[in-house]
Every structure is written in structure tokens, then in C-alpha cells.
Motif scaffolding. Structure first.
Motif, PDB file in Angstrom:
ATOM      1  N   LEU A   1      86.836 -10.754  25.959  1.00 35.54           N
ATOM      2  CA  LEU A   1      88.393 -11.306  25.901  1.00 35.54           C
ATOM      3  C   LEU A   1      88.699 -12.365  24.961  1.00 35.54           C
ATOM      4  O   LEU A   1      87.857 -12.960  24.721  1.00 35.54           O
ATOM      5  N   GLY A   2      89.966 -12.271  24.692  1.00 33.20           N
ATOM      6  CA  GLY A   2      90.700 -13.278  23.720  1.00 33.20           C
ATOM      7  C   GLY A   2      91.701 -13.779  24.147  1.00 33.20           C
ATOM      8  O   GLY A   2      92.778 -12.685  24.452  1.00 33.20           O
TER       9      GLY A   2
ATOM     10  N   TYR B   1      93.338 -18.048  33.041  1.00 34.44           N
ATOM     11  CA  TYR B   1      93.851 -16.564  32.945  1.00 34.44           C
ATOM     12  C   TYR B   1      92.344 -15.897  32.781  1.00 34.44           C
ATOM     13  O   TYR B   1      92.075 -14.750  33.161  1.00 34.44           O
ATOM     14  N   GLY B   2      91.333 -16.553  32.204  1.00 31.48           N
ATOM     15  CA  GLY B   2      90.218 -16.053  31.576  1.00 31.48           C
ATOM     16  C   GLY B   2      89.416 -15.502  33.082  1.00 31.48           C
ATOM     17  O   GLY B   2      88.880 -14.500  32.717  1.00 31.48           O
ATOM     18  N   THR B   3      89.459 -16.357  33.820  1.00 34.70           N
ATOM     19  CA  THR B   3      88.626 -16.092  35.277  1.00 34.70           C
ATOM     20  C   THR B   3      89.288 -14.736  35.927  1.00 34.70           C
ATOM     21  O   THR B   3      88.552 -13.811  36.227  1.00 34.70           O
ATOM     22  N   ASP B   4      90.723 -14.593  35.680  1.00 32.64           N
ATOM     23  CA  ASP B   4      91.474 -13.603  36.174  1.00 32.64           C
ATOM     24  C   ASP B   4      91.207 -12.136  35.359  1.00 32.64           C
ATOM     25  O   ASP B   4      91.099 -11.085  35.842  1.00 32.64           O
ATOM     26  N   VAL B   5      91.115 -12.494  34.044  1.00 31.67           N
ATOM     27  CA  VAL B   5      90.776 -11.389  33.391  1.00 31.67           C
ATOM     28  C   VAL B   5      89.436 -10.724  33.567  1.00 31.67           C
ATOM     29  O   VAL B   5      89.164  -9.546  33.400  1.00 31.67           O
ATOM     30  N   VAL B   6      88.439 -11.708  33.572  1.00 32.38           N
ATOM     31  CA  VAL B   6      87.164 -11.289  33.999  1.00 32.38           C
ATOM     32  C   VAL B   6      86.920 -10.638  35.377  1.00 32.38           C
ATOM     33  O   VAL B   6      86.522  -9.668  35.455  1.00 32.38           O
TER      34      VAL B   6
ATOM     35  N   ASN C   1      80.902 -22.094  24.522  1.00 31.87           N
ATOM     36  CA  ASN C   1      82.237 -21.475  24.908  1.00 31.87           C
ATOM     37  C   ASN C   1      82.254 -21.610  26.498  1.00 31.87           C
ATOM     38  O   ASN C   1      82.088 -20.598  27.226  1.00 31.87           O
ATOM     39  N   THR C   2      82.338 -23.085  26.926  1.00 25.78           N
ATOM     40  CA  THR C   2      82.388 -23.199  28.159  1.00 25.78           C
ATOM     41  C   THR C   2      83.520 -22.442  29.111  1.00 25.78           C
ATOM     42  O   THR C   2      83.438 -22.215  30.198  1.00 25.78           O
ATOM     43  N   ALA C   3      84.598 -22.234  28.252  1.00 29.05           N
ATOM     44  CA  ALA C   3      85.564 -21.611  28.864  1.00 29.05           C
ATOM     45  C   ALA C   3      85.133 -20.040  29.468  1.00 29.05           C
ATOM     46  O   ALA C   3      85.394 -19.629  30.780  1.00 29.05           O
ATOM     47  N   MET C   4      84.555 -19.326  28.629  1.00 33.11           N
ATOM     48  CA  MET C   4      84.106 -18.154  28.940  1.00 33.11           C
ATOM     49  C   MET C   4      82.885 -18.151  29.861  1.00 33.11           C
ATOM     50  O   MET C   4      82.863 -17.330  30.709  1.00 33.11           O
ATOM     51  N   LEU C   5      82.016 -19.047  29.767  1.00 33.84           N
ATOM     52  CA  LEU C   5      80.852 -19.251  30.717  1.00 33.84           C
ATOM     53  C   LEU C   5      81.463 -19.449  32.142  1.00 33.84           C
ATOM     54  O   LEU C   5      80.964 -19.181  33.007  1.00 33.84           O
ATOM     55  N   ARG C   6      82.533 -20.372  32.240  1.00 34.92           N
ATOM     56  CA  ARG C   6      83.134 -20.781  33.470  1.00 34.92           C
ATOM     57  C   ARG C   6      83.618 -19.487  34.230  1.00 34.92           C
ATOM     58  O   ARG C   6      83.486 -19.184  35.305  1.00 34.92           O
TER      59      ARG C   6
END
Length: 180
Positions: free
Chosen positions: A93-94, A104-109, A133-138
Motif C-alpha cells: 500500500l501507499g 488508514y494503513g491498518t484499515d487498508v491491510v 517502515n514502522t507504520a507498515m510493520l504496525r
């Protein structure tokens, strides 16, 4: 449309392209960190697959990410490397810079997991991301992904080698709506 709590995954629309080009792909640092290859400019009007959906490639499903309330474009999401024999795929995602840090990242995943496991009947989803990339890891871990390993110095990014983290999630371990 595949719906999350706050976002939806929908087909790429023509009016998404100029925004994505300007805010994601023309940003050299962001693009170099996300693409896994050297940045290069995208020519206006190009049919570059990062911008324009290609329905002829069954192993790659690109989405535009929009807010459910109002329909504002917030980024892109992709299910890629789909292997129908082994029933696995990768997710990515981007998010547009102005929409980062808002959950939003958590919701997209979560929405990509629903699409992969429920709609496509996959057995395994995988994420590869830079170790910083802590945001994607989280976002991945909040959705149940487990860190499976580190690929040391495996990504050449803007003049240096960086580690990548591999995370995986099996359909049997996925719990819809379980984001922390």
C-alpha cells in the motif's frame, strides 16, 4: 468496492492518476523506498502499470484507496504476485503524504486481507517492507501478521543497503475485525 471501517478499495479511476503521479510516484524518496527499484519519472499519459490498472494481469490487482465518508482518494493498495496454485500473494500500500498517521494503513491491510482470504480464497498473504517502515510493520502486526524473518541488507535504497522484514499471515490465523 471492498470496504474497511473507514476506507474502501475500488478500481483505479482516470482522475486518480494525476494525484497519484504527483503525490506518490514523483516523490523520489517515497518511490525509491516503496518500489524496490530505482526511481524514474513517469511520462504524462503513460500507461505505466503503477498508475493505470491492467485487467489482463491476473497476478496483480491494483486498487485506489478512498475514504468511505466523502470518497476522497487517500492512496493505493495492491494484491500482487498472486499464485493461484499455492494460493498466496503479497500485499502493498501507499498512502498520500497528507493522509499518513491517521490509521488508514491498518484499515487498508484489513481490507486487503478480506479481499485475499474471502474473495480470492487465498491461504497465505505476505508483506515485505523496509525494517524502518514502522507504520507498515504496525499495520501488518495489528492485523495478525507475524514477523518471519529479516533479509539483511537486501534492498538498495538511495545509496545504501537496508534490511527488509518479511511478515506472513495464514487464512486460519486471520481474525476479521481484530485490528488492535
Amino acid at each position: 468496492m471492498v470496504r474497511g471501517d473507514r476506507i474502501g478499495l475500488r478500481a483505479r479511476h482516470e482522475d486518480d492518476i494525476p494525484i497519484l503521479r504527483t503525490e506518490l510516484y514523483d516523490d523520489v524518496v517515497n518511490s525509491a523506498r516503496a518500489e524496490g527499484r530505482p526511481w524514474r519519472p513517469i511520462t504524462p499519459g503513460s500507461k505505466d502499470p503503477r498508475l493505470v490498472g491492467d485487467d489482463s494481469n491476473p497476478a496483480h490487482v491494483p486498487f485506489s484507496v478512498v475514504e468511505l465518508e466523502g470518497g476522497t482518494l487517500v492512496g493505493t493498495a495492491t494484491l500482487w504476485g498472486i499464485d493461484t496454485h499455492n494460493r498466496c500473494a503479497h500485499i502493498g500500500l501507499g498512502l498520500l503524504p497528507s493522509t499518513r498517521g491517521k490509521g488508514y494503513g491498518t484499515d487498508v491491510v484489513a481490507a486487503l486481507c478480506h479481499y485475499g482470504f474471502v474473495v480470492r480464497g487465498l491461504h497465505r498473504l505476505q508483506v515485505e517492507t523496509l525494517s524502518d517502515n514502522t507504520a507498515m510493520l504496525r499495520a501488518a502486526e495489528r492485523n495478525g501478521f507475524v514477523r518471519e524473518g529479516v533479509l539483511r541488507s537486501s534492498a538498495w535504497v538511495l545509496g545504501e543497503f537496508l534490511d527488509q522484514v518479511v511478515l506472513g499471515l495464514l487464512a486460519r490465523d486471520w481474525k476479521p475485525g481484530s485490528q488492535a
